[in-house]
Design an enzyme around this catalytic site. Structure first.
Site, mmCIF file in Angstrom:
data_model
loop_
_atom_site.group_PDB
_atom_site.id
_atom_site.type_symbol
_atom_site.label_atom_id
_atom_site.label_comp_id
_atom_site.label_asym_id
_atom_site.label_seq_id
_atom_site.Cartn_x
_atom_site.Cartn_y
_atom_site.Cartn_z
ATOM 1 N N LEU A 530 70.032 27.354 -0.483
ATOM 2 C CA LEU A 530 70.715 26.394 0.638
ATOM 3 C C LEU A 530 70.539 27.550 1.620
ATOM 4 O O LEU A 530 70.211 27.521 3.037
ATOM 5 C CB LEU A 530 71.183 25.504 1.049
ATOM 6 N N GLY A 531 71.569 28.293 0.798
ATOM 7 C CA GLY A 531 71.792 29.345 2.493
ATOM 8 C C GLY A 531 72.448 30.484 1.486
ATOM 9 O O GLY A 531 72.912 30.453 0.619
ATOM 10 N N GLN A 532 72.849 31.590 2.611
ATOM 11 C CA GLN A 532 73.331 33.337 2.385
ATOM 12 C C GLN A 532 74.478 33.036 3.294
ATOM 13 O O GLN A 532 74.473 33.204 4.097
ATOM 14 C CB GLN A 532 72.744 33.973 2.360
ATOM 15 N N GLY A 534 78.607 34.864 4.558
ATOM 16 C CA GLY A 534 79.792 35.707 4.606
ATOM 17 C C GLY A 534 80.224 35.654 2.918
ATOM 18 O O GLY A 534 80.701 36.477 2.454
ATOM 19 N N PHE A 535 80.353 34.736 2.340
ATOM 20 C CA PHE A 535 81.706 34.532 1.341
ATOM 21 C C PHE A 535 80.408 34.517 0.227
ATOM 22 O O PHE A 535 81.139 34.396 -0.295
ATOM 23 C CB PHE A 535 82.510 33.080 1.533
ATOM 24 N N GLY A 536 79.433 34.452 0.195
ATOM 25 C CA GLY A 536 78.727 34.277 -1.019
ATOM 26 C C GLY A 536 76.755 33.891 -0.405
ATOM 27 O O GLY A 536 76.854 32.936 0.728
ATOM 28 N N VAL A 538 74.932 29.985 -1.612
ATOM 29 C CA VAL A 538 74.759 28.360 -1.876
ATOM 30 C C VAL A 538 74.043 27.963 -1.926
ATOM 31 O O VAL A 538 72.447 27.977 -2.007
ATOM 32 C CB VAL A 538 75.427 27.937 -0.452
ATOM 33 N N ASP A 649 86.930 31.279 10.362
ATOM 34 C CA ASP A 649 85.304 31.882 10.473
ATOM 35 C C ASP A 649 84.986 30.461 11.203
ATOM 36 O O ASP A 649 84.097 29.509 10.418
ATOM 37 C CB ASP A 649 85.115 32.478 9.444
#
Ligand SMILES: *[C@@H]1O[C@H](CO)[C@@H](O)[C@H](O)[C@H]1NC(C)=O
Ligand SMILES: *[C@@H]1O[C@H](CO)[C@@H](O)[C@H](O)[C@H]1NC(C)=O
Ligand SMILES: *[C@@H]1O[C@H](CO)[C@@H](O)[C@H](O)[C@H]1NC(C)=O
Ligand SMILES: *[C@@H]1O[C@H](CO)[C@@H](O)[C@H](O)[C@H]1NC(C)=O
Ligand SMILES: *[C@@H]1O[C@H](CO)[C@@H](O)[C@H](O)[C@H]1NC(C)=O
Ligand SMILES: *[C@@H]1O[C@H](CO)[C@@H](O)[C@H](O)[C@H]1NC(C)=O
Ligand SMILES: *[C@@H]1O[C@H](CO)[C@@H](O)[C@H](O)[C@H]1NC(C)=O
Length: 843
Positions: A530-532, A534-536, A538, A649
């Protein structure tokens, strides 16, 4: 008015009840169980109700508010119900209010037998049911009023406390079962007028929480209590005739009430017109430290410390083994006995004053005089100012043990505690209290600095040596897991404390099997990504049962070990609010950690809001709902949840939208997962996103709830304008969205900021209000920014008075880390722009 008329006729249709057309009842009339009495403007209604058909109660409820059930605010015969629906209310010859049953026997009486000629019973718009002579409108001459006999709810204008002249005491007592059984329950909230008055929450005959004494502005134990933009005003009054607590509402179209529920929670609920729900505005007890005497005599409870119980300087635990096992209830004892004349005073700041039921009080004495008196009286153990306004005034002195002290990151009061000179660490020079205070101030300051430096050093060491230390701590016995290693981790110990021995508590952690996750996400395939962030990364997944989930595969830079990670997840899983994305659980494979969330159909806000083709589908009403939803979610994180969570954030890509386009905040608690959460403290790592960071956070790494408020403000302005703040900043400093909005505001053209792709003509005042709220939130100085509870109120009421915003923080143009930010590879992606900067060298 129009609205309430429609609502009114709707009620008539739905209930086969016949309302008496007037709002009064006279001696010749009676009120049957199928009839009701209305207040003049139809705000409150009096009538009989039943949940079971076998117990009938006479009660007052809001006529205009129909939540899932009636909101009942007062019950007359809570402990003596009618056994069936046949009965009525009447006024007898002696001026008594009576509820009589089928056999014409009274089941309840107001017991007020004053001769009365032409009695009239009237329900007022305040919710007060009054019995008066026909032509008597002076409230002080009412013969009887329901406000004198509260049930479980304090309405505006109701007093909680004592009238010494009449001997009358008013308190609130919970229902046996809230919304089910109104008979008297176990919990009550009562003012104790001994010593310096404060209000206690009782469970039967045990105190479970106390408000702390009133300090002129608020209760000592409720630092977050503030008058809300002139809408809710709190009052505490004390003289020789009476002492009471009450509150008032500036505008009678706003509804707010304080009640105690059947599980022992004190709540202030506020009706939100736009969403038609009772919003929990405040509640207590909130955390472990709110529990009465959690840390015993001379203990200080601090939710940010680990363990939460600490002894006041100069004291040591009375029962060290129990203390090690995190049972602080036995409290602390002096390290050195007192010697009276040469004793010194320790200045403690930001604390909830100790229990004040048996103290000496003199309201006209100042602090210096108070200190002198305490110094001279050998049984005095501590002293403080009563009021905090205008530099402080009044004198309160404790003799004997100091009970139920807790510390706060901000707010709270100053307390001066008597210690043997040797425990303070200064020799000689007795007597001069003010000098002593200054000296101690310096010592405490220096010691604090050393501790801070030590803390930072240990944290730094810990980071470097993590694997080694981790191995060590695991081998050590539980009682030896000393504070040093836990220092500054900012982890609440309450849930961790059991982790020493068994793994039993893993049961409550929703742990997903790694293989299940792999299958659900099709082996983390690209199509499922689904996406990238900052924490990793998805991934979307679907479980065998058909449930859709979103899996966040955390990047391996997480500072935490597996145990800490599990503990944090356990805490965060408990945070539930309709404007937060639900964390379902986690999965752990080797040292890889994953978080499993509910799946949001409409993905993230930024993908719609900043997309030229899609943005017009977000009409103003949706945008306004989104703004209000985010505000409520954030308020919950800041204030209502058991653990204060600062998001750190908040940004458009972290706002997800469900099927109905309801906003849900995601990625909250990540700072905890990454092991860096502290309240209002300097941080080593700055986690956050340029464009949304408050100046004090970006520049100095200082974060607090007010940094989140700043990000929220940016988000509001983005939602109103449909433009990215960050986009502005990269192009040209002058075009910074905040600057642009500010310029329009001072020119009086704020409305021009609104997104031209949607129609806002009919909502101009709402748009204007949102822009003002947005600008208030992004003000440069953190102190000037409102709290989220004020924000929620300002958004929900078009009459709440709002201050004029001052200039916004333009942190971005002057950010020293600018170059690192713009060199970030991910700058193009709209969902990813989290930047991590290590501030270590700068300190
Ligand atoms: C209300 O109840 C009384 C008796 O309890 C009955 O006589 C009367 O008809 C009822 N009124 C309505 C409108 O149902
Ligand atoms: C109470 O009585 C009404 C009317 O007779 C009925 O519709 C309702 O189901 C009853 N409720 C309960 C809880 O028995
Ligand atoms: C009415 O109240 C009286 C006195 O409390 C009681 O003895 C009687 O049983 C009640 N009758 C009904 C029908 O509830
Ligand atoms: C009125 O007095 C009676 C008898 O003393 C008592 O049982 C009852 O609880 C009183 N009612 C109220 C509402 O105080
Ligand atoms: C109270 O609020 C309503 C609508 O929210 C508004 O119409 C009314 O003028 C306000 N009254 C006062 C006294 O501010
Ligand atoms: C309170 O303090 C004032 C000022 O020192 C003093 O004049 C007064 O007598 C004191 N009152 C009591 C009751 O001690
Ligand atoms: C010290 O203060 C307490 C409390 O006010 C009082 O009861 C006691 O008499 C005082 N003792 C002396 C010696 O003044």
């Amino acid at each position: 008015m129009g609205g309430s008329t429609i609502l009114f006729s709707f009620f008539l249709l739905c209930f086969p009840k016949l309302s008496i057309s007037t709002n009064t009842l006279t001696k010749s009339q009676s009120l049957q169980t199928n009839q009701t009495l209305l207040s003049p403007n139809a705000i409150f209604e009096l009538g009989f109700f039943s949940y079971t058909n076998s117990t009938w109660y006479l009660a007052i409820w809001y006529k205009t508010i129909h939540d899932t059930e009636k909101t009942v605010v007062w019950v007359a015969n809570r402990d003596t119900p009618l056994q069936n629906s046949i009965g009525f209310l009447k006024i007898d010859d002696k001026g008594n209010l009576l509820i009589v049953n089928q056999s014409h026997k009274p089941v309840w009486s107001s017991n007020h037998s004053t001769p009365i000629t032409n009695p009239v019973l009237e329900l007022l718009d305040s919710g007060n049911l009054v019995l008066r002579e026909e032509n008597e409108n002076d409230p002080t001459r009412f013969l009887w009023q329901s406000f004198d006999y509260p049930t479980d709810t304090l309405l505006p204008g109701m007093k909680l406390g004592w009238n010494f002249d009449t001997g009358m005491e008013k308190h609130i007592t919970s229902w046996r079962v809230t919304n089910q059984d109104p008979s008297s329950g176990d919990f009550s909230f009562k003012l104790d007028c001994r010593g310096l008055p404060e209000i206690f929450l009782w469970n039967k005959d045990q105190i479970i929480y106390r408000s702390g004494p009133w300090n002129g502005d608020r209760f000592s134990g409720v630092p977050e209590m503030q008058p809300v933009t002139d809408s809710i005003k709190f009052t505490f009054y004390a003289d020789q005739h009476q002492v009471y607590y009450t509150f008032s509402i500036g505008n009678n179209s706003l509804f707010s009430r304080l009640s105690v529920n059947s599980v022992g929670q004190l709540q202030r609920l506020t009706w939100i017109q736009s969403t038609q729900v009772w919003n929990k505005f405040w509640y207590a007890p909130k955390d472990q430290c709110d529990n009465y005497r959690e840390c015993g005599a001379y203990g200080v409870c601090d939710t940010n410390a680990s363990p939460v119980c600490q002894c006041i300087t100069g004291f040591r635990p009375r029962n060290q083994p129990a203390w090690n096992l995190r049972d602080g209830s036995e409290g602390c004892v002096r390290k050195t006995g007192l010697s009276c004349g040469s004793d010194r005073f320790l200045h403690m700041q930001r604390v909830k004053l100790p229990d004040t039921t048996s103290v000496f009080v003199n309201r006209s004495m100042g602090l210096v005089e108070c200190g002198d008196l305490c110094q001279r009286n050998c049984s005095c153990t501590a002293y403080a100012n009563i009021e905090i306004r205008n530099g402080g005034s009044g004198c309160v002195m404790w003799v004997g043990e100091l009970l139920d002290v807790r510390g706060y990151p901000s707010g709270g009061q100053d307390l001066y505690v008597r210690l043997a000179a040797s425990d303070v660490g200064i020799e000689g020079d007795s007597g001069k209290t003010s000098d002593t205070i200054r000296d101690i101030g310096i010592v405490v300051g220096v010691a604090g600095f050393i501790l801070l430096a030590l803390g930072i050093f240990i944290l730094w060491k810990k980071r470097k040596l993590q694997p080694i230390l981790k191995g060590k701590t695991e081998k050590r016995g539980f009682s030896e897991r000393s504070q040093d290693f836990l220092i500054n981790e900012g982890v609440l110990s309450s849930d961790r404390e059991q982790s020493g021995e068994s793994n039993m508590d893993d049961l409550e952690l929703p742990l997903f099997d790694f293989n299940t996750i792999t299958m659900a996400t099709n082996n983390f395939s690209e199509e499922n990504k689904l996406g990238q962030g900052g924490f990793g990364s998805v991934y979307k997944g679907s479980l065998k049962e058909g449930q859709h989930i979103a899996v966040k595969r955390l990047s391996k830079t997480s500072g935490q070990g597996i145990e800490e990670f599990k503990n944090e997840v356990k805490l965060i899983v408990k945070l539930q609010h309709r404007n937060l994305v639900r964390l379902l659980g986690c999965s752990i494979q080797m040292d890889e950690k994953m978080l499993v969330y509910e799946y949001m159909e409409n993905r993230s806000l930024d993908a719609i809001l900043f997309d030229k083709a899609k943005k017009s589908s977000l009409d103003w009403q949706m945008r306004f709902n989104i703004i209000c939803g985010i505000a409520r979610g954030l308020l919950y994180l800041h204030q209502d949840s058991r653990f204060r969570i600062i998001h750190r954030d908040l940004k458009a890509s972290n706002i997800l939208l469900d099927k109905e386009m309801n906003p849900k905040i995601s990625d909250f608690g990540m700072a905890r997962i990454f092991g860096t959460d502290q309240i209002e403290a300097n941080t080593m790592r700055i986690v956050g996103t340029y464009g949304y960071m408050s100046p004090e956070y970006a520049m100095d790494g200082i974060f607090s709830v007010k940094s989140d408020v700043f990000s929220f403000g940016v988000l509001v302005l983005e939602i109103v304008s449909g433009k990215k703040n960050r986009g502005f900043y990269l192009a040209n400093k002058e075009l910074n969205l905040l600057g642009h909005a500010w310029k329009l505001w001072i020119e009086g053209n704020a409305w021009e900021l609104s997104d031209s792709s949607i129609d806002t003509l009919n909502s101009a005042s709402e748009v204007q209000r949102c822009i003002q709220v947005g600008l208030l939130c992004v003000q440069e100085r953190a102190e000037d920014r409102p709290t989220m509870s004020s924000v929620v109120l300002m958004l929900s009421s078009d009459t709440a008075s709002m201050s004029q915003p001052k200039n916004p923080g333009f942190c971005l143009g002057t950010n020293p880390m600018e170059t690192e930010s713009s060199s970030s590879k991910q700058e193009e992606s709209c969902t990813v722009n989290q930047v991590t900067v290590t501030m270590l060298d700068a300190r």
